[in-house]
Design an enzyme around this catalytic site. Structure first.
Site, PDB file in Angstrom:
ATOM      1  N   ILE A 638       1.989 -11.437  -6.981  1.00 48.01           N
ATOM      2  CA  ILE A 638       3.078 -11.298  -6.004  1.00 48.01           C
ATOM      3  C   ILE A 638       2.586 -11.413  -4.574  1.00 48.01           C
ATOM      4  O   ILE A 638       3.389 -11.379  -3.641  1.00 48.01           O
ATOM      5  CB  ILE A 638       3.815  -9.956  -6.192  1.00 48.01           C
ATOM      6  CG1 ILE A 638       2.842  -8.787  -6.029  1.00 48.01           C
ATOM      7  CG2 ILE A 638       4.505  -9.902  -7.537  1.00 48.01           C
ATOM      8  CD1 ILE A 638       3.513  -7.427  -6.111  1.00 48.01           C
ATOM      9  N   GLY A 639       1.290 -11.528  -4.375  1.00 45.13           N
ATOM     10  CA  GLY A 639       0.770 -11.653  -3.019  1.00 45.13           C
ATOM     11  C   GLY A 639      -0.713 -11.917  -3.032  1.00 45.13           C
ATOM     12  O   GLY A 639      -1.414 -11.656  -4.014  1.00 45.13           O
ATOM     13  N   ARG A 640      -1.187 -12.437  -1.912  1.00 44.35           N
ATOM     14  CA  ARG A 640      -2.611 -12.750  -1.786  1.00 44.35           C
ATOM     15  C   ARG A 640      -3.006 -12.559  -0.327  1.00 44.35           C
ATOM     16  O   ARG A 640      -2.301 -12.997   0.586  1.00 44.35           O
ATOM     17  CB  ARG A 640      -2.881 -14.179  -2.243  1.00 44.35           C
ATOM     18  CG  ARG A 640      -4.342 -14.597  -2.223  1.00 44.35           C
ATOM     19  CD  ARG A 640      -4.488 -16.039  -2.666  1.00 44.35           C
ATOM     20  NE  ARG A 640      -4.141 -16.182  -4.080  1.00 44.35           N
ATOM     21  CZ  ARG A 640      -5.042 -16.176  -5.053  1.00 44.35           C
ATOM     22  NH1 ARG A 640      -6.328 -16.025  -4.760  1.00 44.35           N
ATOM     23  NH2 ARG A 640      -4.660 -16.315  -6.316  1.00 44.35           N
ATOM     24  N   GLN A 642      -6.625 -11.646   2.515  1.00 49.00           N
ATOM     25  CA  GLN A 642      -7.999 -12.041   2.798  1.00 49.00           C
ATOM     26  C   GLN A 642      -8.989 -11.381   1.850  1.00 49.00           C
ATOM     27  O   GLN A 642      -9.998 -11.961   1.487  1.00 49.00           O
ATOM     28  CB  GLN A 642      -8.352 -11.677   4.249  1.00 49.00           C
ATOM     29  CG  GLN A 642      -9.774 -12.050   4.647  1.00 49.00           C
ATOM     30  CD  GLN A 642     -10.071 -11.679   6.083  1.00 49.00           C
ATOM     31  OE1 GLN A 642      -9.190 -11.196   6.784  1.00 49.00           O
ATOM     32  NE2 GLN A 642     -11.283 -11.906   6.529  1.00 49.00           N
ATOM     33  N   TYR A 643      -8.680 -10.145   1.430  1.00 51.77           N
ATOM     34  CA  TYR A 643      -9.646  -9.385   0.652  1.00 51.77           C
ATOM     35  C   TYR A 643      -9.266  -9.219  -0.808  1.00 51.77           C
ATOM     36  O   TYR A 643     -10.041  -8.655  -1.575  1.00 51.77           O
ATOM     37  CB  TYR A 643      -9.845  -7.997   1.273  1.00 51.77           C
ATOM     38  CG  TYR A 643     -10.441  -8.038   2.645  1.00 51.77           C
ATOM     39  CD1 TYR A 643     -11.742  -8.496   2.845  1.00 51.77           C
ATOM     40  CD2 TYR A 643      -9.701  -7.635   3.752  1.00 51.77           C
ATOM     41  CE1 TYR A 643     -12.284  -8.533   4.109  1.00 51.77           C
ATOM     42  CE2 TYR A 643     -10.242  -7.668   5.021  1.00 51.77           C
ATOM     43  CZ  TYR A 643     -11.535  -8.123   5.196  1.00 51.77           C
ATOM     44  OH  TYR A 643     -12.076  -8.166   6.450  1.00 51.77           O
ATOM     45  N   ILE A 645      -6.041  -9.849  -4.237  1.00 49.36           N
ATOM     46  CA  ILE A 645      -4.801 -10.373  -4.801  1.00 49.36           C
ATOM     47  C   ILE A 645      -3.960  -9.193  -5.266  1.00 49.36           C
ATOM     48  O   ILE A 645      -4.485  -8.203  -5.784  1.00 49.36           O
ATOM     49  CB  ILE A 645      -5.092 -11.325  -5.976  1.00 49.36           C
ATOM     50  CG1 ILE A 645      -6.046 -12.443  -5.537  1.00 49.36           C
ATOM     51  CG2 ILE A 645      -3.812 -11.916  -6.533  1.00 49.36           C
ATOM     52  CD1 ILE A 645      -6.501 -13.328  -6.670  1.00 49.36           C
ATOM     53  N   VAL A 646      -2.648  -9.309  -5.104  1.00 50.29           N
ATOM     54  CA  VAL A 646      -1.720  -8.256  -5.495  1.00 50.29           C
ATOM     55  C   VAL A 646      -0.924  -8.742  -6.699  1.00 50.29           C
ATOM     56  O   VAL A 646      -0.346  -9.832  -6.678  1.00 50.29           O
ATOM     57  CB  VAL A 646      -0.777  -7.878  -4.341  1.00 50.29           C
ATOM     58  CG1 VAL A 646       0.155  -6.745  -4.770  1.00 50.29           C
ATOM     59  CG2 VAL A 646      -1.576  -7.472  -3.115  1.00 50.29           C
ATOM     60  N   LYS A 662      -3.410  -3.928  -6.342  1.00 50.86           N
ATOM     61  CA  LYS A 662      -4.227  -4.709  -5.416  1.00 50.86           C
ATOM     62  C   LYS A 662      -5.634  -4.819  -5.994  1.00 50.86           C
ATOM     63  O   LYS A 662      -6.347  -3.825  -6.108  1.00 50.86           O
ATOM     64  CB  LYS A 662      -4.259  -4.043  -4.038  1.00 50.86           C
ATOM     65  CG  LYS A 662      -5.120  -4.766  -3.018  1.00 50.86           C
ATOM     66  CD  LYS A 662      -5.124  -4.013  -1.688  1.00 50.86           C
ATOM     67  CE  LYS A 662      -6.016  -4.693  -0.674  1.00 50.86           C
ATOM     68  NZ  LYS A 662      -6.054  -3.952   0.618  1.00 50.86           N
ATOM     69  N   ASP A 760      -3.832  -1.809  12.147  1.00 50.79           N
ATOM     70  CA  ASP A 760      -3.396  -3.132  11.689  1.00 50.79           C
ATOM     71  C   ASP A 760      -1.896  -3.120  11.390  1.00 50.79           C
ATOM     72  O   ASP A 760      -1.457  -3.536  10.315  1.00 50.79           O
ATOM     73  CB  ASP A 760      -4.185  -3.557  10.455  1.00 50.79           C
ATOM     74  CG  ASP A 760      -4.062  -5.049  10.173  1.00 50.79           C
ATOM     75  OD1 ASP A 760      -3.764  -5.799  11.119  1.00 50.79           O
ATOM     76  OD2 ASP A 760      -4.255  -5.455   9.025  1.00 50.79           O
TER      77      ASP A 760
END
Length: 969
Positions: A638-640, A642-643, A645-646, A662, A760
């Site tokens: 469902i997401g990616r 820099q550090y 993958i989700v 994550k 952040d």
């Protein structure tokens, strides 16, 4: 199912080895901290890893788990063991058996040992001929065998179920609990109790009482050796009332019997023997049951830990396996919990000590400067007395001389004049001393009284200075001397106190009236130069002494005396001032090296020791999660970032609802440390509705094939519908965006209240639920303010200017919120025009650095922005951190914007409404942000609620770890 028993033991041993490694790393880390003397006069190892905790951990990790078979008789135990290993290894009969241990071996072998250490030479029947079932003669206990030091029959069997460390102990009928309590076997017991064909005897009950007392926290699985203890009809041995009650239950439950789980206990169909067992075990406290009034049946009562259980048939091996698995997991969870408590306490101590160190580094130079400044003020005021008070002191001395003359003339005896001479007024006494000696004595008495009166008046003139300076100065010096090393700086410290006491604390007593007695030497010169014409009589009576006293007082010059007094006072002040400055320089030199050492220790704690303990804490808490809940199933991506993958996950951690996983693979030690600190800070944040909750963590050691490096870390948190980036792109109403701004502000304020800085804040780190309410997430750069190393972290567009210098505080989150508010007001996710022209990250980063270095270059104002929103943005991204508003001051501004937005249906209507309301509104809430009490760098008194200014800690450049971490937009 019982064939999976070796798999459970193998998994246990693998996890235990990992915990042993964590324990060794923990001991090494604490010993290193203790060796480097971070905490003087403290034994960190014993304080954080107490002997009691260490014994509990080593007891679990050093001993091997073993299944202990207890029972009513040998026959019942033999049936349970044979069923468990699917082999008729034990004869099904009764007898007085010794301890028996079943382990794995390449070939079947039998031997007799003493305490599992010494093999006894004895002719065993099993060694004489082939066997499939152990001979009864070898199992039977000898008559002269010592119960305290038992002999154990070691049986090695080539059975797959006994592989991977599985060991089974069959206990004798008598004295088994005492042997286990002595820990001769060095095992972690997993108790199985075999029930025979009769109710528990008194001997059985006594054994179970001893077991309950010796192992109060260990569960016991009671297994019926009978294949079935249920009935199809009514037991004729029951009383008439019991038969009637069971008959009603049988008829009631016939219709629902097909829906009942096969593994559960059907209390309604249990025969009298089973009910008798349950009643006896309940009375002993092993099984907690109560009778429900509504359904009139028994139900289990469970506690937080794994509890004792009952299995109605030895054929239900799946329930036996489940119980053994639960016991193994309990041992692992207990050891992991003890370790995690040590890690958490250590990290808490390190962070608190870092706060103390930061305070010492900030406040010590201020204290030294304050002491020096106050002493200079005091010295200047006292010297002002020396230069400007001569005329006043001259008049003071003249008045005192006149008062003394009047006292002498009015006195009827010589008590006031000369107390040390015993004389009679009625007769003339011839003194043996010369007249000169007598005159000198009278001079001493007169000058002493004069000194006392002048000194008292002088003390009153400087008393206000003593009250204003000395108390504060002494308290400041006392705080500096608390950590003063007495062995090396004893003389300087004591000299400093003596100087203050002698020079500034003018405490006068009758016995030593000030230091003006030291003036006598100079005052005597006046009398030596004065030629007094006295008659050379040798009759020293009262009249003679009165006459000499009057002549001495008449010969005194008030002007000369005042000059001498002030000169002496000035000399002492100058000498005291020089001594004070020298002592203060000594303190400053001492603290110069000490503060440098403190800064080095603080950096070492932040960069090395705290991350190392945080990594161990991550491993220990991940062990708890993986043992308790297992590895989560990763669904679609469902997401990616820099550090990592989700992934999506339906549910994990014993809680319903979707979650997000994550997956991060740390590339090096630095990445491991950052990830561990992120997890620690995130896990330590109490639950809050504006913070995404972290459910747990898992370390997948199989990912890289080794321990530590190459492993994948899974961080499991609650899953929301989308992030703010996707929400704005999909379209959100103005009211929804204002509410999101308030939610983000609430989340940031909560983090700051916990001493944390996010560092952040951006669109993709704000998640939205199905109602479009916002929560903060991704605490990869989140850190306590005192633990910040000046690292340049964050997303370029959202980075505050001071981030490049490495000296910043929590106000960087206010700056980032201002940028995020720009996107919310804009209603789109395009970059500001200042940065939009750059086509790659390198050019964007270069542009951001230029924009940050040049004051005033910020995102542009769009036509849709009204004055109130634009003024809020400008205040938030002010170039000076001290000019940025406090988060609490932004809330009423956003609430005002929200209230106005509720009265309109579009942003254009809001702007028109503002033009109409500008004449009626007495004050614009956004203008209040410019008030000093709503800014960080100004201290004023008007508002009732104000926030203490966060001071910026400045470091030498060579002491900072300046590195850059960038994230993609």
């Amino acid at each position: 199912m019982v064939s999976k028993l070796p798999q459970e033991f193998r998994r246990y041993l693998r996890n235990r080895n990992q915990l042993q490694h964590v324990l060794e790393e923990t001991q090494q880390a604490l010993e290193l901290i203790n060796l480097e003397n971070f905490f003087p006069e403290e034994n960190v190892v014993e304080e954080l890893l107490s002997p009691l905790t260490l014994n509990r951990i080593t007891h679990i990790l050093a001993n091997s788990p073993a299944i202990i078979i207890l029972g009513q008789d040998s026959k019942a135990k033999a049936i349970v063991v044979n069923t468990l290993i699917s082999n008729d290894i034990l004869p099904v009969c009764n007898g007085l058996w010794r301890w028996i241990r079943l382990t794995y071996g390449q070939t079947n072998h039998i031997s007799l040992t003493l305490d599992l250490e010494y093999e006894l030479v004895e002719n065993l029947q099993a060694n004489e001929k082939p066997w499939s079932t152990l001979p009864i003669e070898d199992l039977t206990k000898s008559d002269n065998e010592d119960i305290t030091y038992p002999t154990v029959l070691e049986v090695q069997l080539n059975l797959p179920i006994l592989k991977d460390g599985v060991q089974i102990f069959i206990a004798p009928n008598n004295g088994a609990v005492k042997v286990l309590a002595n820990e001769f076997l060095s095992i972690l017991p997993i108790f199985l109790y075999a029930l025979g064909e009769q109710p528990l005897t008194e001997q059985n009950l006594e054994e179970l009482r001893d077991l309950k007392e010796t192992y109060p926290f260990n569960p016991v699985l009671f297994i019926s050796s009978l294949e079935n203890i249920s009935l199809n009809g009514i037991d004729p041995e029951l009383t008439e009332s019991e038969q009637h009650r069971l008959q009603n239950r049988l008829y009631t439950n016939d219709s629902t019997s097909s829906k009942t789980d096969d593994d559960s206990i059907d209390f309604d169909r249990m025969n009298s023997l089973g009910l008798s067992w349950l009643d006896q075990l309940t009375n002993l406290g092993f099984l907690g049951m109560k009778e429900s009034v509504e359904v009139d049946q028994l139900s289990w009562l469970g506690s937080g830990q794994y509890i004792s259980d009952f299995v109605g048939s030895c054929r239900k091996t799946d329930q036996i396996l489940y119980f053994i698995r639960g016991c193994l997991q309990t041992y692992l969870i207990n050891a992991s919990t003890y370790l995690n408590e040590v890690h958490t306490a250590s990290l808490r101590k390190f962070i608190l000590s870092a706060f103390d160190m930061a305070r010492i580094i900030q406040i010590t130079p201020k204290r030294i400067q304050y002491a020096q400044h106050k002493e200079n003020e005091l010295y200047a005021n006292l010297m002002k007395i020396v230069h400007e008070k001569q005329q006043e002191i001259t008049g003071l001395i003249q008045n005192i001389i006149q008062e003394m003359k009047n006292d002498v003339l009015l006195s009827n005896n010589d008590v006031y004049l000369y107390q040390n001479t015993m004389s009679n007024n009625n007769q003339r006494t011839e003194w043996s001393a010369t007249v000169k000696a007598a005159i000198s004595e009278v001079q001493r008495v007169v000058l002493g009284r004069l000194c006392e009166k002048v000194a008292k008046q002088l003390v009153n003139s400087v008393n206000c200075l003593r009250e204003s300076f000395i108390g504060t100065l002494q308290r400041c010096l006392l705080s500096l001397e608390k950590t003063y090393e007495r062995d090396t700086c004893l003389l300087a410290s004591d000299a400093l106190k003596q100087i203050l006491s002698a020079a500034y604390n003018v405490e006068l007593h009758n016995s030593s009236p000030f230091s003006i007695y030291s003036f006598l030497e100079r005052l005597n010169l006046i009398f030596m130069s004065s030629s007094l014409q006295w008659s050379s009589t040798h009759t020293l009576d009262v009249a003679w002494r009165r006459k000499v006293t009057i002549e001495i007082l008449n010969s005194l010059s008030a002007t000369k005396l005042s000059k001498i007094i002030l000169m002496q006072f000035g000399d002492k002040l100058e000498s005291s001032h020089d001594s004070f400055q020298a002592a203060l320089r000594s303190i400053e030199n001492y603290y110069s090296g000490k503060l440098e050492r403190t800064e080095e220790q603080r950096i070492a704690l932040r960069k090395y020791h705290a991350p190392r303990l945080a990594k161990l804490a991550l491993e220990s808490t991940s062990m708890i999660d993986v043992v308790r809940y297992g590895k989560p199933h990763c669904a679609e991506e469902i997401g990616r970032g820099q550090y990592g993958i989700v992934f999506a996950c339906d549910g994990w951690g014993g809680k319903a609802g979707p979650c997000a996983i994550k997956s991060v693979v740390p590339s090096d030690e630095s990445h491991w440390n950052d990830l561990a600190m992120e997890f620690y800070y995130n896990r330590s944040i109490p639950d809050h509705k504006r913070i995404v909750k972290l459910r747990g963590s898992i370390i997948d050691h199989s990912y890289g094939g080794g321990f530590g490096f190459g492993s994948a870390v899974l961080l499991i948190s609650d899953r929301l519908s989308r992030d703010l980036y996707c929400g704005i792109r999909a379209g959100l109403s103005w009211l929804e965006r204002i509410q999101i701004a308030l939610d983000v502000l609430e989340g940031i304020r909560y983090l700051h209240s916990q001493g944390l800085v996010h560092r952040d804040v951006k669109l993709k780190n704000v998640l939205l639920d199905i109602e479009n309410r916002a929560k903060l997430t991704d605490f990869g750069f989140c850190i306590t303010e005192v633990m910040m190393l000046g690292s340049i972290v964050g997303t370029p567009v959202h980075m505050a200017p001071e981030l490049l210098s490495g000296h910043y505080d929590s106000s960087v989150d206010v700056y980032a919120f201002g940028i995020l508010f720009w996107y919310l007001c804009a209603g789109h996710v395009r970059l500001p025009y200042t940065f939009e022209q750059f086509h790659n990250k390198e050019l964007l980063w270069t542009s951001v650095k230029k924009a940050l270095m040049i004051v005033g270059i910020r995102p542009e104002r769009l036509p849709s922005f009204d004055d109130e929103c634009w003024r809020l943005m400008e205040q938030c991204w002010s170039g000076e951190p001290s000019k940025r508003p406090l988060l609490g001051a932004i809330v009423p501004v956003l609430e005002s914007i929200q209230q106005k937005a509720k009265r309109s249906k579009s942003l254009q209507e809001v702007s028109s409404d503002k033009l109409q309301e500008s004449s009626t509104d007495s004050r614009n809430p956004a203008l209040a942000l410019a008030e000093p009490y709503n800014q960080r760098g100004t201290v004023v008194s008007p508002p009732p609620t104000k926030r203490r200014t966060m001071k910026v800690v400045k470091y030498h450049l060579f002491l900072t770890n300046l590195y850059i971490q960038m994230r993609e937009l």
